[in-house]
Design a protein around this motif. Structure first.
Motif, PDB file in Angstrom:
ATOM      1  N   ALA A 581      -3.564 -11.335   0.814  1.00  0.00           N
ATOM      2  CA  ALA A 581      -3.354 -12.081   2.061  1.00  0.00           C
ATOM      3  C   ALA A 581      -3.554 -11.195   3.289  1.00  0.00           C
ATOM      4  O   ALA A 581      -3.973 -11.668   4.342  1.00  0.00           O
ATOM      5  N   PHE A 582      -3.280  -9.903   3.149  1.00  0.00           N
ATOM      6  CA  PHE A 582      -3.380  -8.967   4.269  1.00  0.00           C
ATOM      7  C   PHE A 582      -4.723  -8.244   4.339  1.00  0.00           C
ATOM      8  O   PHE A 582      -4.853  -7.262   5.067  1.00  0.00           O
ATOM      9  N   THR A 583      -5.706  -8.727   3.626  1.00  0.00           N
ATOM     10  CA  THR A 583      -7.056  -8.166   3.746  1.00  0.00           C
ATOM     11  C   THR A 583      -7.499  -8.232   5.202  1.00  0.00           C
ATOM     12  O   THR A 583      -7.366  -9.260   5.853  1.00  0.00           O
ATOM     13  N   ASP A 584      -7.996  -7.126   5.716  1.00  0.00           N
ATOM     14  CA  ASP A 584      -8.441  -6.990   7.112  1.00  0.00           C
ATOM     15  C   ASP A 584      -7.287  -6.999   8.111  1.00  0.00           C
ATOM     16  O   ASP A 584      -7.512  -7.057   9.329  1.00  0.00           O
ATOM     17  N   ILE A 585      -6.045  -6.919   7.615  1.00  0.00           N
ATOM     18  CA  ILE A 585      -4.882  -6.832   8.512  1.00  0.00           C
ATOM     19  C   ILE A 585      -4.169  -5.492   8.316  1.00  0.00           C
ATOM     20  O   ILE A 585      -4.016  -4.722   9.258  1.00  0.00           O
ATOM     21  N   LEU A 586      -3.734  -5.213   7.086  1.00  0.00           N
ATOM     22  CA  LEU A 586      -3.130  -3.925   6.750  1.00  0.00           C
ATOM     23  C   LEU A 586      -3.613  -3.488   5.381  1.00  0.00           C
ATOM     24  O   LEU A 586      -3.751  -4.310   4.466  1.00  0.00           O
ATOM     25  N   ARG A 587      -3.863  -2.183   5.251  1.00  0.00           N
ATOM     26  CA  ARG A 587      -4.280  -1.632   3.957  1.00  0.00           C
ATOM     27  C   ARG A 587      -3.064  -1.484   3.040  1.00  0.00           C
ATOM     28  O   ARG A 587      -1.913  -1.572   3.486  1.00  0.00           O
ATOM     29  N   LYS A 588      -3.332  -1.256   1.762  1.00  0.00           N
ATOM     30  CA  LYS A 588      -2.273  -1.145   0.765  1.00  0.00           C
ATOM     31  C   LYS A 588      -1.231  -0.107   1.166  1.00  0.00           C
ATOM     32  O   LYS A 588      -0.016  -0.364   1.110  1.00  0.00           O
ATOM     33  N   GLU A 589      -1.692   1.088   1.602  1.00  0.00           N
ATOM     34  CA  GLU A 589      -0.742   2.144   1.964  1.00  0.00           C
ATOM     35  C   GLU A 589       0.043   1.793   3.227  1.00  0.00           C
ATOM     36  O   GLU A 589       1.196   2.220   3.402  1.00  0.00           O
TER      37      GLU A 589
END
Length: 730
Positions: A581-589
């Motif tokens: 859901a957070f693709t292009d919003i926040l990276r995994k780390e």
């Protein structure tokens, strides 16, 4: 020595007697935006093409052009200086949940010994505060301290007045020297971009013209106001913003006489004063009223673009605290300042709008074409169902845990209320697979011919629901009063965008031919997909009383998460569904860093609470109790001499009751100290869990003992202001 509590009570009477009326204020229309570098100011001070570039940047359509930056900086400086500003600051939102700022004066050397006021494009666009002490959740180490602020032109520059000085404040984003996101603003702006892209797919399919889409927000802010003298005598209110001990007042909120009642003169002056400051900063506050609990109130603004609304809400909270001090008051924004009465929330009224002025969650805005509304509604319900735990994490904190599930706030179960009319529509699609338009709303007949016609809404307002549709928006009621609203709204935008894209992918696969479909064909191709998603998310829809125990049982049957303690929801930030859901919003780390920070803050808060209640019990409660025991023992001895031992038996029982409570309290304090030390040997989640599961229950038990003792101790010896004074002597 005179009891300081009694002195505060006497001073309160003097303050009320000496309170002067404020002079007449300006009309909001005359003062609105007075301290904002707004469109009218820019239009006067900037060349036309520069002005147009700034407006396009504000709307998110293009970047500030490099060749225009110096011209903009000079205009800002001249405008700020004309209002008495001496410094400028990049105002940003680190992961503390608060605003942050570093002030620099405008001065530069003209020649040795001579300074001039100067402000360059470089200073406007980018700053470099020391980032070492802001939480990063492992995104950078302490010795890699460099962080950058960057001007966010989507939020207007403003003048901040404090300490008899004026500062040019530049809303900014904040990131590390490696580019890692260290603030709340960047994800929010990215989530708005993502929901724009997703919704435009829907509008293209359904034939609605729009250039861009953005989330809108109206944030109802609840708060308490108390006399500052009483607050200053309560170390728990000073350190935590909440009372860790305090016996209930004989009168609470049971008469419901405070709710929407006449506002006290002193409070109304405070409200009027902070509203004036808010208007000058372009904050469109509209509504004010008494809330349910004594000393509790609410302020609500007109809707704005979500990112601007959140900036304004952070500023508004600071204005309220600042103005309260000038009035000899204290504004408490904690979710649960007082035990056994209502706490405070920040009800986030969220919707989606187009640049052409269409509210996409208002079916009456485009009555001839509402398919987009049905697709977006389905996606929202699907998002709430799929990401219930993540939304619970986004509203999570120790302070909000006190509030959620009480009879003033929705429970920790994330469900959605859509109202009778929409519920019937969704059931119709589930069962029959087709959509039937419903009739418009009716008017109320109250049987009073002098009352004008009153229109009936198409939905009720379920105040027990954490996420309720209220006719043209969803009200996210579960957000806490002290929160920076960025994380909850970022999560909401991200999850809804993800669901819209998933639904649209399926719709587009099912209608792969290039020919444009007529309305009937379009409805036939879309409805089977919507039916599938409406059925899949059915469990999250609930129309009844969310406070009831029956709902908790029913929610468990439906498989909805019921996470009473936020600590156990935070790991949703690390799950694969969240990362998608957070693709292009926040990276995994970067998501992992938010988990680490929220977990750490949770533990720190519990630790401060434990230390505070132990300190108060040792230094305030025990001395008052011992003085009472001494007085009572002396009185009992006198009774024995006069009337004999048997006559004093009831008094002896009271003395033993106090003694037994003291012994239990001292034993609890010793256990809390030992367990706190054990917890301090741990780190991260394990430390927070130890404090939550082992230490905190003992703190609640100690509170119960302290509150029982307060009811037994001689009033002359009790130094801490009591609930009956704090809540009613305002």
């Amino acid at each position: 020595m005179t009891n300081p509590r009694f002195k505060a009570i006497l001073r309160h009477g003097d303050i009320i007697a000496a309170t002067k009326e404020l002079p007449p204020g300006q009309l909001p229309s005359e003062s609105f935006g007075k301290r904002v570098f707004n469109r009218s100011v820019m239009q006067k001070m900037l060349p036309k093409e520069v002005f147009q570039n700034v407006i396009a940047a504000q709307e998110g359509r293009e970047k500030i052009k490099k060749e225009f930056a110096d011209t903009i900086a000079v205009a800002m400086k001249e405008w700020a200086l004309s209002h008495g500003a001496t410094h400028f600051s990049h105002w940003f939102q680190p992961l503390t949940g608060l605003g942050a700022e570093k002030h620099d004066s405008f001065i530069e050397w003209a020649e040795p010994g001579v300074v001039i006021e100067k402000f360059s494009a470089k200073q406007l666009i980018q700053g470099e505060p020391d980032a070492s002490s802001f939480p990063s959740g492992g995104l950078r180490t302490t010795f890699e301290a460099r962080g950058y602020t960057g001007w966010d032109p989507t939020s207007p520059v403003f003048l901040w007045k404090a300490g008899d000085g004026i500062t040019l404040s530049i809303p900014s984003v904040f990131f590390s020297w490696t580019g890692a996101v260290l603030d709340s603003k960047i994800p929010l702006l990215r989530s708005d971009r993502k929901i724009n892209d997703a919704v435009l797919r829907v509008l293209k399919l359904t034939g609605i013209e729009a250039g861009f889409v953005f989330s809108t927000l109206g944030m109802e802010q609840e708060y308490f106001v108390i006399d500052r003298n009483f607050r200053n005598l309560r170390p728990d209110l000073v350190l935590l913003g909440r009372t860790v001990l305090g016996a209930p007042s004989p009168k609470g909120q049971e008469l419901q006489d405070h709710y929407f009642g006449a506002v006290k003169d002193r409070i109304l002056r405070f409200m009027r004063d902070f509203e004036q400051a808010a208007f000058e900063l372009g904050i469109p506050v509209k509504t004010r009223h008494n809330e349910v609990a004594p000393a509790q109130h609410e302020v609500a603004p007109v809707f704005e673009k979500a990112s601007l609304a959140i900036d304004h809400n952070i500023l508004l909270m600071e204005i309220m605290r600042q103005v309260a001090t000038k009035h000899g008051l204290c504004c408490l924004l904690h979710e649960k300042p007082f035990h056994n009465i209502n706490g405070s929330g920040k009800h986030c009224n969220w919707s989606l709008s187009t640049d052409t002025g269409i509210n996409l969650l208002d079916p009456t805005d485009t009555p001839e074409n509402n398919l987009h509304f049905l697709i977006i509604l389905t996606a929202i319900l699907h998002a709430i169902h799929r990401h219930g735990k993540l939304l619970r994490a986004a509203i999570g904190s120790v302070s909000n845990d006190f509030r959620l599930g009480g009879h003033e706030a929705p429970p920790a179960i994330l469900s959605a209320y859509v109202g009778r009319e929409l519920e019937a529509l969704l059931k119709n699609i589930e069962e029959k697979g087709w959509h039937k338009s419903s009739k418009g709303s009716d008017s109320y007949d109250l049987g009073l011919h002098v009352i004008p016609e009153l229109k009936q809404d198409n939905t009720d307002r379920n105040r027990t629901s954490p996420f309720a549709f209220t006719g043209n928006k969803f009200e996210f009621r579960a957000v806490g009063s002290s929160f920076n609203g960025s994380l909850p709204i970022t999560v909401l935008n991200a999850c809804v965008a993800d669901s819209i894209n998933e639904i649209m992918d399926e719709i587009e696969r099912g209608s792969s031919n290039k020919r444009k479909l007529n309305p009937k064909e379009l409805l036939e191709s879309v409805m089977p997909v919507l039916r599938k998603y409406i059925k899949a998310s059915k469990a999250v829809r609930f129309e009844g009383d969310n406070y009831s125990l029956a709902w908790a049982k029913e929610a468990k049957k439906r498989g909805l998460p019921n996470i009473a303690k936020s600590l156990y929801a935070f790991d949703a930030l690390t799950e694969k569904a969240t990362q998608k859901a957070f693709t292009d919003i926040l990276r995994k780390e970067e998501l992992n860093s938010r988990y680490e920070i929220l977990t750490e803050i949770y533990g720190h808060t519990l630790n401060i609470e434990a230390k505070t209640i132990v300190d108060l019990f040792d230094t305030e409660v025990l001395p008052a109790v011992f003085a009472t025991i001494r007085d009572l023992a002396e009185a009992i001895e006198e009774q024995k001499d006069l009337l004999g031992k048997k006559a004093a038996s009831r008094q002896m029982a009271r003395l033993k009751e106090i003694h037994d409570l003291v012994e239990k309290g001292i034993n609890l304090v010793d256990r809390i100290k030992i367990l706190r030390e054990d917890a301090d040997s741990l780190a991260g989640f394990e430390r927070s869990k130890e404090l939550l599961e082992e230490v905190f229950p003992l703190c609640l038990e100690l509170r119960g003992i302290s509150d029982s003792l307060e009811a037994l101790v001689d009033d002359r010896h009790w130094r801490l202001p009591k609930y009956r004074e704090i809540l009613y002597m305002v």
